[in-house]
Motif scaffolding. Structure first.
Motif, PDB file in Angstrom:
ATOM      1  N   ALA A 189      -9.935  10.574   2.623  1.00 21.30           N
ATOM      2  CA  ALA A 189      -8.669  10.351   3.327  1.00 21.30           C
ATOM      3  C   ALA A 189      -7.783   9.376   2.557  1.00 21.30           C
ATOM      4  O   ALA A 189      -6.563   9.535   2.508  1.00 21.30           O
ATOM      5  CB  ALA A 189      -8.938   9.814   4.734  1.00 21.30           C
ATOM      6  N   ALA A 190      -8.402   8.378   1.941  1.00 21.42           N
ATOM      7  CA  ALA A 190      -7.635   7.418   1.140  1.00 21.42           C
ATOM      8  C   ALA A 190      -6.953   8.114  -0.032  1.00 21.42           C
ATOM      9  O   ALA A 190      -5.768   7.895  -0.301  1.00 21.42           O
ATOM     10  CB  ALA A 190      -8.554   6.307   0.646  1.00 21.42           C
ATOM     11  N   LYS A 191      -7.693   8.993  -0.730  1.00 22.58           N
ATOM     12  CA  LYS A 191      -7.111   9.743  -1.844  1.00 22.58           C
ATOM     13  C   LYS A 191      -5.984  10.643  -1.346  1.00 22.58           C
ATOM     14  O   LYS A 191      -4.946  10.785  -1.991  1.00 22.58           O
ATOM     15  CB  LYS A 191      -8.183  10.583  -2.532  1.00 22.58           C
ATOM     16  N   PHE A 192      -6.182  11.258  -0.186  1.00 22.13           N
ATOM     17  CA  PHE A 192      -5.188  12.147   0.401  1.00 22.13           C
ATOM     18  C   PHE A 192      -3.878  11.409   0.652  1.00 22.13           C
ATOM     19  O   PHE A 192      -2.782  11.959   0.498  1.00 22.13           O
ATOM     20  CB  PHE A 192      -5.749  12.710   1.705  1.00 22.13           C
ATOM     21  N   LEU A 193      -3.985  10.119   1.043  1.00 12.56           N
ATOM     22  CA  LEU A 193      -2.809   9.310   1.355  1.00 12.56           C
ATOM     23  C   LEU A 193      -2.315   8.497   0.158  1.00 12.56           C
ATOM     24  O   LEU A 193      -1.418   7.664   0.304  1.00 12.56           O
ATOM     25  CB  LEU A 193      -3.131   8.355   2.510  1.00 12.56           C
ATOM     26  N   ASN A 194      -2.930   8.735  -1.006  1.00 11.96           N
ATOM     27  CA  ASN A 194      -2.566   7.991  -2.212  1.00 11.96           C
ATOM     28  C   ASN A 194      -2.755   6.485  -2.020  1.00 11.96           C
ATOM     29  O   ASN A 194      -1.951   5.662  -2.466  1.00 11.96           O
ATOM     30  CB  ASN A 194      -1.117   8.284  -2.620  1.00 11.96           C
ATOM     31  N   LEU A 195      -3.839   6.127  -1.321  1.00 12.19           N
ATOM     32  CA  LEU A 195      -4.231   4.732  -1.139  1.00 12.19           C
ATOM     33  C   LEU A 195      -5.593   4.531  -1.777  1.00 12.19           C
ATOM     34  O   LEU A 195      -6.339   5.493  -1.978  1.00 12.19           O
ATOM     35  CB  LEU A 195      -4.339   4.374   0.353  1.00 12.19           C
ATOM     36  N   ASN A 196      -5.936   3.262  -2.097  1.00  9.85           N
ATOM     37  CA  ASN A 196      -7.329   3.033  -2.450  1.00  9.85           C
ATOM     38  C   ASN A 196      -8.120   2.807  -1.173  1.00  9.85           C
ATOM     39  O   ASN A 196      -7.561   2.631  -0.083  1.00  9.85           O
ATOM     40  CB  ASN A 196      -7.489   1.876  -3.457  1.00  9.85           C
ATOM     41  N   TYR A 197      -9.439   2.791  -1.295  1.00 15.39           N
ATOM     42  CA  TYR A 197     -10.312   2.736  -0.121  1.00 15.39           C
ATOM     43  C   TYR A 197     -10.042   1.479   0.711  1.00 15.39           C
ATOM     44  O   TYR A 197      -9.981   1.530   1.939  1.00 15.39           O
ATOM     45  CB  TYR A 197     -11.773   2.776  -0.577  1.00 15.39           C
ATOM     46  N   HIS A 198      -9.862   0.331   0.027  1.00 14.64           N
ATOM     47  CA  HIS A 198      -9.672  -0.919   0.755  1.00 14.64           C
ATOM     48  C   HIS A 198      -8.330  -0.929   1.487  1.00 14.64           C
ATOM     49  O   HIS A 198      -8.226  -1.464   2.600  1.00 14.64           O
ATOM     50  CB  HIS A 198      -9.743  -2.092  -0.224  1.00 14.64           C
ATOM     51  N   GLN A 199      -7.323  -0.334   0.881  1.00 15.70           N
ATOM     52  CA  GLN A 199      -6.020  -0.266   1.555  1.00 15.70           C
ATOM     53  C   GLN A 199      -6.105   0.588   2.816  1.00 15.70           C
ATOM     54  O   GLN A 199      -5.521   0.254   3.846  1.00 15.70           O
ATOM     55  CB  GLN A 199      -4.971   0.301   0.594  1.00 15.70           C
ATOM     56  N   LEU A 200      -6.859   1.702   2.741  1.00 18.54           N
ATOM     57  CA  LEU A 200      -7.032   2.539   3.930  1.00 18.54           C
ATOM     58  C   LEU A 200      -7.755   1.767   5.029  1.00 18.54           C
ATOM     59  O   LEU A 200      -7.347   1.804   6.187  1.00 18.54           O
ATOM     60  CB  LEU A 200      -7.815   3.809   3.574  1.00 18.54           C
ATOM     61  N   ARG A 201      -8.842   1.070   4.658  1.00 21.60           N
ATOM     62  CA  ARG A 201      -9.592   0.304   5.654  1.00 21.60           C
ATOM     63  C   ARG A 201      -8.702  -0.743   6.325  1.00 21.60           C
ATOM     64  O   ARG A 201      -8.785  -0.967   7.539  1.00 21.60           O
ATOM     65  CB  ARG A 201     -10.798  -0.367   4.992  1.00 21.60           C
ATOM     66  N   HIS A 202      -7.844  -1.360   5.527  1.00 20.08           N
ATOM     67  CA  HIS A 202      -6.924  -2.354   6.087  1.00 20.08           C
ATOM     68  C   HIS A 202      -5.960  -1.703   7.083  1.00 20.08           C
ATOM     69  O   HIS A 202      -5.704  -2.255   8.163  1.00 20.08           O
ATOM     70  CB  HIS A 202      -6.141  -3.017   4.953  1.00 20.08           C
ATOM     71  N   GLN A 203      -5.435  -0.525   6.736  1.00 19.63           N
ATOM     72  CA  GLN A 203      -4.513   0.168   7.632  1.00 19.63           C
ATOM     73  C   GLN A 203      -5.206   0.603   8.924  1.00 19.63           C
ATOM     74  O   GLN A 203      -4.625   0.544  10.009  1.00 19.63           O
ATOM     75  CB  GLN A 203      -3.903   1.378   6.924  1.00 19.63           C
ATOM     76  N   LEU A 204      -6.456   1.069   8.798  1.00 15.93           N
ATOM     77  CA  LEU A 204      -7.206   1.476   9.992  1.00 15.93           C
ATOM     78  C   LEU A 204      -7.418   0.308  10.940  1.00 15.93           C
ATOM     79  O   LEU A 204      -7.289   0.436  12.161  1.00 15.93           O
ATOM     80  CB  LEU A 204      -8.546   2.086   9.587  1.00 15.93           C
ATOM     81  N   LYS A 205      -7.733  -0.851  10.348  1.00 13.75           N
ATOM     82  CA  LYS A 205      -7.920  -2.031  11.189  1.00 13.75           C
ATOM     83  C   LYS A 205      -6.585  -2.468  11.803  1.00 13.75           C
ATOM     84  O   LYS A 205      -6.519  -2.832  12.988  1.00 13.75           O
ATOM     85  CB  LYS A 205      -8.512  -3.164  10.363  1.00 13.75           C
ATOM     86  N   LYS A 206      -5.523  -2.407  10.986  1.00 16.55           N
ATOM     87  CA  LYS A 206      -4.203  -2.802  11.471  1.00 16.55           C
ATOM     88  C   LYS A 206      -3.793  -1.984  12.697  1.00 16.55           C
ATOM     89  O   LYS A 206      -3.210  -2.519  13.639  1.00 16.55           O
ATOM     90  CB  LYS A 206      -3.194  -2.627  10.338  1.00 16.55           C
ATOM     91  N   HIS A 207      -4.103  -0.681  12.676  1.00 14.39           N
ATOM     92  CA  HIS A 207      -3.698   0.199  13.771  1.00 14.39           C
ATOM     93  C   HIS A 207      -4.820   0.435  14.787  1.00 14.39           C
ATOM     94  O   HIS A 207      -4.713   1.313  15.642  1.00 14.39           O
ATOM     95  CB  HIS A 207      -3.222   1.534  13.211  1.00 14.39           C
ATOM     96  N   ASN A 208      -5.907  -0.337  14.657  1.00 13.66           N
ATOM     97  CA  ASN A 208      -7.021  -0.272  15.610  1.00 13.66           C
ATOM     98  C   ASN A 208      -7.579   1.137  15.726  1.00 13.66           C
ATOM     99  O   ASN A 208      -7.836   1.653  16.820  1.00 13.66           O
ATOM    100  CB  ASN A 208      -6.577  -0.787  16.996  1.00 13.66           C
ATOM    101  N   ILE A 209      -7.788   1.776  14.580  1.00 12.14           N
ATOM    102  CA  ILE A 209      -8.371   3.127  14.537  1.00 12.14           C
ATOM    103  C   ILE A 209      -9.800   2.988  14.074  1.00 12.14           C
ATOM    104  O   ILE A 209     -10.078   2.547  12.968  1.00 12.14           O
ATOM    105  CB  ILE A 209      -7.596   4.038  13.560  1.00 12.14           C
ATOM    106  N   SER A 210     -10.737   3.354  14.940  1.00  7.65           N
ATOM    107  CA  SER A 210     -12.161   3.199  14.601  1.00  7.65           C
ATOM    108  C   SER A 210     -12.712   4.533  14.112  1.00  7.65           C
ATOM    109  O   SER A 210     -12.154   5.597  14.355  1.00  7.65           O
ATOM    110  CB  SER A 210     -12.945   2.725  15.821  1.00  7.65           C
TER     111      SER A 210
END
Length: 337
Positions: free
Chosen positions: A316-337
């Protein structure tokens, strides 16, 4: 390399505060973290930290941690013995040995694996490490400067960065202001880049910018910061029609075109609009909460990316052109588990 080759320009209060902090941090031998958005000049600050330090005559070694696969990064940092892993030929010293008595700049340090972080921690605490494939303990005297564009405390809270390493590295944390918070420096930097490229292409002098172009430079938000500004100015001077008249046209987005291919992710969102999976009214009825709307849109992109990649976060991170840590940060920011 001489520090004079690395010119840092500005006069805004935010910029001068960072320069003062950098000069103070340069005097000690402890680790420093340099935090900032892409294009804010983290490498220049790291260079300044080294060349103003007592280690300035020794090696300044740079490693982009994001540019190497996880299995090769440790070999790059700590070296390896012959046959330590498949494809390794002969003994090779690592960057920690190369930087002995000097400075090791670890750019994109947030992308390092937990295994590498543990070994970096040992170097910061004891000054010791082992090459891959060896049991011999080596000693090194290295000052570490780490740089990243993500929030390391958040990564540590999510378990993706070691708290103990963060504590060791964070004796001094220099957080660089983005260019949009250094408005006073935009024109100064623009003239510097303009004069430099004009000289490169053989102009007799640099005529400056028109008033309209200056207004456009000042009103733009510069998401790519100084690096983006440099590219825009170079492009404008290259394509200026007359070297004796002020430059009056810039292209902020070189990809702008009615024929530009759509990003796959936007095609997905548009399809969901058509299918009724994401409700966006054709006509907005105000007042509209801009921040809430953006947050809902970001959350929708994240959820859809996870669904389309069967909830595999790395894909999913590659799909969004993010690295893995950036995706994890966004998931936490938006409270998506």
């Amino acid at each position: 390399m001489n520090i004079d080759q690395q010119i840092i320009i500005g006069e805004s209060p935010a910029f001068l505060e960072i320069i003062e902090q950098t000069s103070s941090a340069a005097r000690h031998n402890r680790p420093v973290l340099v935090i900032g958005e892409r294009g804010t000049g983290k490498e220049l600050i790291a260079s300044r930290l080294h060349f103003l330090s007592p280690r300035w005559e020794q090696n300044f070694v740079q490693v982009n941690c994001a540019a190497l696969p996880e299995n090769l990064l440790e070999a790059e940092l700590f070296g390896h013995e012959a046959g330590a892993f498949t494809g390794s030929q002969g003994k090779r010293i690592g960057r920690f040995e190369e930087a002995h008595k000097g400075t090791l700049f670890l750019d994109e340090i947030a992308t390092t694996s937990l295994s590498a972080q543990e070994k970096i921690l040992r170097v910061t605490e004891y000054g010791t490490f082992q090459r891959l494939g060896s049991n011999k303990t080596l000693h090194t005297d290295v000052r570490i400067i780490g740089a990243t564009n993500v929030d390391l405390p958040s990564l540590a809270d999510m378990g993706d960065f070691r708290h103990d390493l963060l504590d060791r590295l964070a004796l001094d944390v220099i957080t660089l202001p983005p260019l949009r918070h250094r408005k006073e420096d935009i024109i100064i930097l623009s003239f510097h880049f303009g004069q430099k490229i004009a000289q490169e292409i053989g102009w007799e002098s640099f005529p400056g910018f028109s008033h309209d172009l200056i207004d456009e430079l000042m009103s733009y938000e510069w998401p790519g910061n100084i690096r983006e500004l440099k590219n825009v100015i170079e492009r404008a001077v290259y394509y200026a029609s007359n070297e004796f008249e002020p430059v009056n046209q810039i292209m902020l987005d070189p990809f702008a075109s009615p024929y530009r291919p759509k990003r796959k992710i936007m095609e997905t969102v548009e399809k969901e609009h058509e299918d009724g999976l994401y409700n966006k009214p054709d006509v907005l009825e105000g007042p509209v909460d801009f921040n809430e709307s953006i947050e809902n849109f970001e959350k929708s992109l994240l959820i859809n990316a996870l669904k389309q990649n069967k909830f595999n976060q790395k894909n999913a991170a590659k799909f969004l052109n993010l690295n893995y840590h950036q995706l994890r940060h966004q998931l936490k920011k938006h409270n998506i588990s």
